[in-house]
Scaffold this active site. Structure first.
Site, mmCIF file in Angstrom:
data_model
loop_
_atom_site.group_PDB
_atom_site.id
_atom_site.type_symbol
_atom_site.label_atom_id
_atom_site.label_comp_id
_atom_site.label_asym_id
_atom_site.label_seq_id
_atom_site.Cartn_x
_atom_site.Cartn_y
_atom_site.Cartn_z
ATOM 1 N N GLU A 116 0.844 -1.194 0.000
ATOM 2 C CA GLU A 116 0.000 0.000 0.000
ATOM 3 C C GLU A 116 0.886 1.254 0.000
ATOM 4 O O GLU A 116 1.519 1.567 1.007
ATOM 5 C CB GLU A 116 -0.927 0.045 1.209
ATOM 6 C CG GLU A 116 -1.810 1.282 1.203
ATOM 7 C CD GLU A 116 -2.773 1.354 2.366
ATOM 8 O OE1 GLU A 116 -3.665 2.215 2.339
ATOM 9 O OE2 GLU A 116 -2.640 0.555 3.313
ATOM 10 N N GLU A 172 -11.868 3.008 3.884
ATOM 11 C CA GLU A 172 -10.988 3.149 5.047
ATOM 12 C C GLU A 172 -11.058 4.611 5.455
ATOM 13 O O GLU A 172 -10.428 5.477 4.830
ATOM 14 C CB GLU A 172 -9.555 2.738 4.738
ATOM 15 C CG GLU A 172 -8.691 2.761 5.993
ATOM 16 C CD GLU A 172 -7.226 2.507 5.697
ATOM 17 O OE1 GLU A 172 -6.607 1.769 6.474
ATOM 18 O OE2 GLU A 172 -6.700 3.047 4.715
#
Length: 209
Positions: A79, A173
């Site tokens: 990520e 998120e």
């Protein structure tokens, strides 16, 4: 783990061994639950080290983890994270370069549009350009609040993804503000129409091919 001194690019071999062991336990768990594991800030920082040396450590450790994960059908996901949280792998392009350097089929990218808004020139174009390396996408608005509470152009993001025929995972998120329940409701109300329309158009594309 990163805040506690354990990171994948740790100089101390014994600490590297410890974090590798933790990741292998996570891989064992993921074999039965989702089969994907995020590599975020736990990869570590460059700071006063040479970038090439940090990359070499990352490649060595990640190859070991991918080799362990492969027979379990588990994918590891890098990520990219913005510069205010780490100085190692900030952009999707940098993530792609490391994926290619590691050279394992079960290492891919988790793209997070919040981080991309800070680091990448454009969100939609970078998603299209690197889509074959992307296996998961985090959605949040420009302020890390629920989608619709900031200035990101989610219509463009979904349009660009549709161009690629992306059919992987997306999830929100976000910060739990003003409360977890309200943030969750804001996310669902805003995103569900986009997702339903996307899936409808994606099914239409599939039939026409």
């Amino acid at each position: 783990y990163a805040d506690g001194g354990l990171m994948l690019t740790q100089e101390d071999p014994s600490k590297r061994k410890e974090i590798i062991s933790i990741f292998k336990d996570l891989i064992d768990l993921a074999e039965n639950f989702g089969r994907q594991i995020n590599i975020g800030r736990v990869r570590g920082k460059v700071e006063n080290r040479r970038l090439e040396a940090v990359e070499d450590l990352f490649v060595e450790v990640t190859r070991e983890l991918c080799a362990y994960a492969q027979p379990k059908n588990v994918t590891l996901l890098i990520e990219p994270v913005n510069r205010y949280e780490t100085d190692f792998i900030n952009t999707v392009a940098e993530g792609k370069a490391l994926v290619e350097k590691v050279g394992m089929k079960n290492l891919m990218i988790m793209a997070d549009v919040f981080h991309m808004n800070i680091e990448d020139k454009t969100i939609g174009h970078e998603l299209v350009r690197n889509i074959r390396f992307i296996n998961y996408i985090h959605l949040a608005d420009s302020n890390r609040l629920a989608p619709g509470q900031g200035h990101l152009d989610f219509q463009d993001i979904f349009n660009k993804l549709l161009e690629t025929g992306y059919d992987g995972w997306v999830s929100a998120e976000i910060l739990p503000k003003p409360s977890p329940d309200i943030a969750a409701k804001q996310t669902a109300v805003f995103l569900l129409p986009y997702i339903k329309n996307y899936n409808k158009n994606l099914a239409g594309l599939s039939k026409s091919m």
